[in-house]
Write a protein that holds these residues in place. Structure first.
Motif, PDB file in Angstrom:
ATOM      1  N   UNK B 287       4.892 -16.184  10.448  1.00 14.96           N
ATOM      2  CA  UNK B 287       3.729 -15.227  10.038  1.00 14.96           C
ATOM      3  C   UNK B 287       4.599 -14.000   9.977  1.00 14.96           C
ATOM      4  N   UNK B 288       4.485 -13.298   8.626  1.00 12.66           N
ATOM      5  CA  UNK B 288       5.281 -12.265   8.272  1.00 12.66           C
ATOM      6  C   UNK B 288       4.277 -11.069   8.103  1.00 12.66           C
ATOM      7  N   UNK B 289       4.889  -9.924   8.238  1.00 12.49           N
ATOM      8  CA  UNK B 289       3.918  -8.580   7.866  1.00 12.49           C
ATOM      9  C   UNK B 289       5.054  -8.441   6.600  1.00 12.49           C
ATOM     10  N   UNK B 290       4.458  -8.176   5.374  1.00  9.43           N
ATOM     11  CA  UNK B 290       5.029  -8.045   4.462  1.00  9.43           C
ATOM     12  C   UNK B 290       4.596  -6.976   3.290  1.00  9.43           C
ATOM     13  N   UNK B 291       4.936  -5.909   3.281  1.00  8.09           N
ATOM     14  CA  UNK B 291       4.323  -4.651   2.526  1.00  8.09           C
ATOM     15  C   UNK B 291       5.149  -4.459   1.196  1.00  8.09           C
ATOM     16  N   UNK B 292       6.208  -5.734   0.726  1.00  5.09           N
ATOM     17  CA  UNK B 292       6.799  -5.387  -0.142  1.00  5.09           C
ATOM     18  C   UNK B 292       6.622  -6.257  -1.672  1.00  5.09           C
ATOM     19  N   UNK B 293       5.543  -7.101  -1.284  1.00  7.94           N
ATOM     20  CA  UNK B 293       5.227  -7.901  -2.260  1.00  7.94           C
ATOM     21  C   UNK B 293       4.327  -7.042  -3.584  1.00  7.94           C
ATOM     22  N   UNK B 294       4.878  -6.699  -4.888  1.00 13.68           N
ATOM     23  CA  UNK B 294       4.413  -5.912  -5.543  1.00 13.68           C
ATOM     24  C   UNK B 294       2.766  -6.176  -5.954  1.00 13.68           C
ATOM     25  N   UNK B 295       2.375  -7.537  -6.098  1.00 21.63           N
ATOM     26  CA  UNK B 295       1.109  -7.811  -6.513  1.00 21.63           C
ATOM     27  C   UNK B 295       0.065  -7.870  -5.434  1.00 21.63           C
ATOM     28  N   UNK B 296       0.593  -8.082  -4.203  1.00 20.28           N
ATOM     29  CA  UNK B 296      -0.097  -8.181  -3.086  1.00 20.28           C
ATOM     30  C   UNK B 296      -1.113  -6.810  -2.707  1.00 20.28           C
ATOM     31  N   UNK B 297      -2.376  -7.037  -2.216  1.00 24.28           N
ATOM     32  CA  UNK B 297      -3.427  -6.208  -2.115  1.00 24.28           C
ATOM     33  C   UNK B 297      -2.864  -4.719  -1.401  1.00 24.28           C
ATOM     34  N   UNK B 298      -2.369  -4.990  -0.070  1.00 24.71           N
ATOM     35  CA  UNK B 298      -2.073  -3.927   0.636  1.00 24.71           C
ATOM     36  C   UNK B 298      -0.443  -3.743   0.692  1.00 24.71           C
ATOM     37  N   UNK B 299       0.321  -3.887  -0.350  1.00 24.30           N
ATOM     38  CA  UNK B 299       1.772  -3.408  -0.305  1.00 24.30           C
ATOM     39  C   UNK B 299       1.717  -1.766  -0.452  1.00 24.30           C
ATOM     40  N   UNK B 300       2.522  -1.383   0.231  1.00 25.92           N
ATOM     41  CA  UNK B 300       2.928   0.215   0.331  1.00 25.92           C
ATOM     42  C   UNK B 300       4.419   0.389   0.595  1.00 25.92           C
ATOM     43  N   UNK B 301       4.648   1.678   0.344  1.00 24.87           N
ATOM     44  CA  UNK B 301       5.913   2.102   1.035  1.00 24.87           C
ATOM     45  C   UNK B 301       5.673   2.955   2.351  1.00 24.87           C
ATOM     46  N   UNK B 302       4.837   3.589   2.536  1.00 23.51           N
ATOM     47  CA  UNK B 302       4.686   4.359   3.650  1.00 23.51           C
ATOM     48  C   UNK B 302       3.180   3.862   4.240  1.00 23.51           C
ATOM     49  N   UNK B 303       3.185   3.956   5.612  1.00 27.65           N
ATOM     50  CA  UNK B 303       1.668   3.903   6.014  1.00 27.65           C
ATOM     51  C   UNK B 303       1.031   5.437   6.001  1.00 27.65           C
ATOM     52  N   UNK B 304      -0.212   5.347   6.663  1.00 30.08           N
ATOM     53  CA  UNK B 304      -0.768   6.647   6.683  1.00 30.08           C
ATOM     54  C   UNK B 304      -0.452   7.932   7.523  1.00 30.08           C
ATOM     55  N   UNK B 305       0.568   7.509   8.383  1.00 30.92           N
ATOM     56  CA  UNK B 305       1.280   8.295   9.113  1.00 30.92           C
ATOM     57  C   UNK B 305       2.773   8.859   8.657  1.00 30.92           C
ATOM     58  N   UNK B 306       3.011   8.200   7.544  1.00 33.03           N
ATOM     59  CA  UNK B 306       4.446   8.456   6.897  1.00 33.03           C
ATOM     60  C   UNK B 306       5.344   7.642   7.329  1.00 33.03           C
ATOM     61  N   UNK B 307       5.118   6.723   8.237  1.00 32.00           N
ATOM     62  CA  UNK B 307       6.180   5.571   8.623  1.00 32.00           C
ATOM     63  C   UNK B 307       6.626   4.650   7.370  1.00 32.00           C
TER      64      UNK B 307
END
Lengths: 441, 475
Positions: B287-307
């Motif tokens: 299982x991976x946490x993967x924010x880097x897949x462009x088409x995936x719904x919850x991709x992002x560069x920063x979370x809402x606290x700036x990390x």
């Protein structure tokens, strides 16, 4: 937002409507304090001030709506925002087809409901909670502050509703999956009530320290406290009282409607807007009836009907667009609450049900978990806590043939789930004695 | 008018730390139900949350008044809360490490939503609804939701990050009834949402779906009930995402493990000491946490606290390695995590959320997964879900099932349900589909938090086979 601001705003916006069009404006605003607690201390504390406007433009039988966030103080700025949203629908109204299900409120007049007094200060409530819960593992949420709702139409209808209150929803945790949950609410500060309830819980907590019993799946006689009954009622609400769901065979009560299954004659349920905590008008401006009988003596006698459904099915409307109850009342029965344990005899005492869903919706079959406090009772006396259990049974059994008694008092249970804004929904329900519930896991 | 940044810097009080998160959200809804176009709705939602950390306390204030005076009032209120709660705060915020953020993110969009005329969108939905309509269908609905979020993160120390998200949420639902049986087939908002523009509709296969769903829902009306018993199941990706979400995602959320959610969303059977050695599933489970897949719904560069977010394994070869916890939760727990402190709106404070949580593909084709089953059921499209507050005892149901006998897909069955216990279920993972079975899916409806926050999450998964599962049907 002040009422005067709303009236000036809606006048200015409606004056800018294109000729030959009508419009309605709905506003919901709040200044809410949200304070989360964990381990008896503050986890997150903050204030949300928001004003959400909804404009519906109506051109004959074509219409479209636009939501817009308002600042709530600068009239010129708020008018600009609304007018921008209004013109954002220009291209929409030019192309959308006529809507045969459009029904909008063309009444005139003014209604104003303003609750007296001022909101209780959240800081003092939360300080009192922290002070009194010393040594307890308390977790939960305090909400407090004023809420306001407005409506205006180009036909001259103006409505305004303003109220305030506080709601403390919390659990005191004893161990894994064992806690005592409580919900307190009011309009005036009530430090004594809060302190008394916390002390009462403190005295009850040792019971949950007894090692819990693990029960095998099977059928067990059970007493459901009002909050647990509200869980069952929540499944009835999911389409069971909706006109649209009934007309499209999606109601979990279809077998009742077709006469194939029955609910208990003890069951009488009413949407009681007059006794509820929310405004007495819908987002479309329609006045809500004081009371809508829904189930009487186990028979479905009414449904909640939105303006769209009213138009589609040719019946009177009596509800907001979601056809979902906001102030449901289940009539109490005759069993004194003080005699509930004795009436249960041997079985389960269940404080709350959790995460309910359908196993087979057309059959009214549902599943869910026990949560917070579940106790094993023998001969009317509490023996020990019980580990969480999954049930899988039908509404027709739980609220039908299996329903032995309802308690003689109903408890007011405010909604503690706040989506985009604070909820004003509530249930008023009694406890229920069930002959046996099927537990599967 | 001065820029938001200038107004914020003017309004920010002299405190240890002051940040602003602003959201400008545009939303459009288009729908058709039973040949009647539903009212088009557009939203312009705009507001900001100011967070103040001062002398060990923290408070926030969110406002839809973005004028300098509005921000000043919000900042003062946030400071009031920080001061009022400093001595009774669960967390000493003076000791929490601060994320430093600078940069930007933008969703990849091929066909801008606005470039397609509204009338064409309505026409597309009408075609799908017409393909579903007529006896035995009692309701046919097709809708599209488009959301564009402009998120700005600012700190009084001069940091700035900007993110631009565009998301599409399609939905097609077909309900049929005959006698006392009612059945539903659907695709979309529970599973087929992605980042991007109008091209998402092609990617997820909306066009032509109506005819298939009508055919399937009609079959369900005359299909036998799903059999009961202990048997294998092969779960399609659009059921796998629910399975991953409820029985891996939520129990790994660090704020649940730390007890924040015990009054509402619940706790977790996972404890901090399990990370690094606990066998969560069979060796096939990754299982991976993967924010880097462009088409995936919850991709992002920063979370809402700036990390800044990076891909990380949460479970590797079946062993639990790290939780889903943002910087604040990591500090509280003294453990590693990921950048997943997220808020659903400008008016809600960030908490630990799933974002994109994916099950990595294995090496079995779909045919091989099916071939390995002597007796079992193929299940597709989640319909019902329920799980205990520790995220252990679950019961899930699907819209569509087919028997599997001696390695071959057989007839349709209705009301396929199964139940199990998270702590043991994943150890019965016996086959993981390869890339050819993998689907990038997502839903906007993950609920959690006090006050409640409903947020979008992405899940990618191949089809998977589980053995010795308690399966049952309806009635």
């Amino acid at each position: 937002m002040e009422r005067e601001h709303f009236e000036a705003l809606t006048r200015a916006v409606l004056d800018r409507l294109p000729p030959g069009e009508d419009a309605t404006i709905h506003l919901r605003g709040e200044r809410s304090e949200f304070v989360r607690l964990n381990h008896g201390k503050i986890r997150q504390a903050g204030t949300v001030t928001q004003e959400q406007g909804l404009l519906r433009r109506i051109r004959g039988d074509r219409h479209a709506s636009a939501g817009v966030t308002l600042g709530g103080r600068d009239l010129h700025d708020d008018v600009d925002r609304f007018v921008t949203a209004m013109h954002g629908l220009d291209d929409v109204l030019d192309v959308v087809p006529p809507d045969p299900h459009l029904r909008w409120c063309q009444e005139e007049g003014t209604t104003v409901e303003v609750q007296q007094g001022g909101p209780a200060p959240a800081e003092s409530i939360i300080t009192s909670v922290v002070e009194h819960s010393a040594g307890l593992d308390l977790v939960g949420l305090l909400t407090a502050g004023p809420l306001w709702t407005g409506f205006a139409s180009s036909r001259g209808l103006q409505r305004w509703d303003e109220r305030h209150g506080w709601l403390l929803d919390f659990s005191v945790v004893q161990g894994a999956d064992r806690a005592i949950k409580s919900t307190l609410a009011g309009t005036e500060p009530a430090p004594d009530t809060i302190a008394a309830r916390i002390e009462e819980i403190r005295s009850e907590l040792p019971l949950l320290a007894i090692p819990p019993r693990r029960l095998e799946p099977g059928r067990y006689r059970a007493w459901l406290a009002p909050a647990a009954v509200a869980g069952l009622l929540g499944m009835v609400k999911r389409g069971g009282l909706s006109r649209r769901a009934t007309e499209t065979a999606q109601s979990p009560l279809m077998r009742l409607i077709r006469g194939e299954c029955a609910l208990s004659e003890q069951l009488t349920i009413t949407e009681d807007t007059a006794g509820g905590w929310g405004p007495a008008f819908t987002s479309d401006g329609f006045a809500l009836p004081d009371r809508v009988p829904l189930i009487e003596g186990g028979e479905l006698v009414g449904t909640l009907t939105s303006p769209r459904s009213a138009q589609e099915y040719g019946v009177p409307g009596n509800s907001g667009p979601g056809e979902y109850p906001n102030a449901l009342v289940m009539q109490p029965g005759t069993l004194p609450t003080s005699e509930a344990l004795a009436a249960l005899g041997t079985g389960l005492w269940i404080s709350n049900l959790w995460y309910l869903n359908f196993s087979d919706r057309p059959a009214g079959r549902i599943t869910g978990m026990t949560r917070f406090t579940t106790l094993w009772v023998e001969d009317g006396r509490v023996v020990c806590p019980v580990e969480v259990l999954r049930f899988d049974d039908t509404l027709y059994h739980l609220l039908g043939a299996g329903l032995e008694h309802l308690s003689d008092t109903a408890e007011l249970l405010p909604s503690t789930v706040h989506f985009e804004r604070r909820s004003t929904a509530s249930d008023r329900v009694p406890g229920a004695l069930i002959d046996a519930i099927t537990f599967t896991l | 008018m001065s820029s938001l940044r200038e107004r914020f810097l003017e309004a920010a009080p002299a405190v240890d730390r002051c940040t602003l998160r602003a959201l400008d959200r545009t939303f459009e809804f288009v729908g058709v139900r039973d040949k009647v176009a539903l009212p088009v709705h557009r939203d312009l939602d705009r507001g900001a949350m100011i967070t103040v950390s001062h002398r060990g306390g923290q408070g926030y204030a969110a406002t839809s008044d973005l004028s300098t005076s509005g921000l000043r009032r919000a900042a003062a209120r946030a400071r009031d809360w920080a001061e009022a709660t400093a001595s009774i705060s669960l967390i000493d915020h003076a000791r929490v490490p601060r994320a430093r953020f600078t940069g930007s993110y933008r969703s990849v969009v091929e066909i801008p939503w606005a470039s397609v005329p509204l009338i064409d969108k309505i026409a597309l939905l009408k075609r799908e609804v017409e393909a579903m309509g007529g006896d035995p269908v009692v309701e046919a609905i097709a809708t599209l939701g488009y959301t564009c979020d402009e998120v700005v993160l600012l700190s009084a120390d001069g940091e700035q990050a900007e993110q631009h998200f565009e998301r599409i949420a399609p939905n097609i639902t077909c309900t049929a009834s005959r006698g006392n049986i009612a059945q539903q087939r659907s695709m979309g908002s529970k599973d087929s949402c992605q980042q991007g523009g109008y091209e998402v509709l092609d990617r997820v296969g909306i066009v032509g779906a109506g005819e298939r769903l009508r055919d399937q829902v009609t079959q369900l009306l005359s299909a036998p009930e799903c059999p009961s018993g202990i048997m294998d199941v092969v779960l399609a990706p659009n059921q796998m995402i629910l399975q991953i979400h409820e029985s891996i995602g939520h129990p790994l959320e660090l704020d649940r493990i730390l007890g924040d959610e015990r009054n509402f969303a619940g706790t977790s059977f996972v404890t901090l000491d399990m990370f690094g050695g606990y066998r969560y599933g069979s060796e096939l489970l990754n299982i991976t946490f993967d924010p880097s897949r462009p088409e995936q719904l919850a991709s992002y560069r920063f979370d809402d606290e700036g990390a800044e977010a990076e891909r990380a394994h949460l479970i590797r070869d079946g062993i639990l390695v790290r939780p889903l916890g943002g910087a604040l939760s990591q500090h509280r727990a003294g453990t590693e995590g990921v950048a997943n402190a997220r808020a659903c709106s400008w008016s809600r404070a960030p908490i630990d959320r799933m974002a994109n949580l994916n099950l990595e593909p294995g090496d079995s084709s779909l045919e091989q997964l099916i071939a390995g089953v002597e007796r079992g059921v193929w299940m597709e499209t989640n319909l019902s879900w329920s799980i205990d507050d520790s995220r252990n005892k679950f019961q899930f149901g699907c819209e569509w099932g087919r028997l599997i006998e001696d390695g071959v897909l057989k007839g349709v069955v209705r009301n396929p349900n199964y139940r199990g216990i998270s702590a043991t279920f994943w150890r019965n993972l016996a086959g993981v589909g390869d890339e050819s079975t993998n689907q990038v899916l997502g839903t906007p409806y993950c609920g959690k938090g006090e006050p409640m926050q409903v947020i979008e999450v992405g899940h990618a998964s191949p089809a998977c086979r589980f053995v010795d599962v308690d399966v049952f049907g309806g009635h």
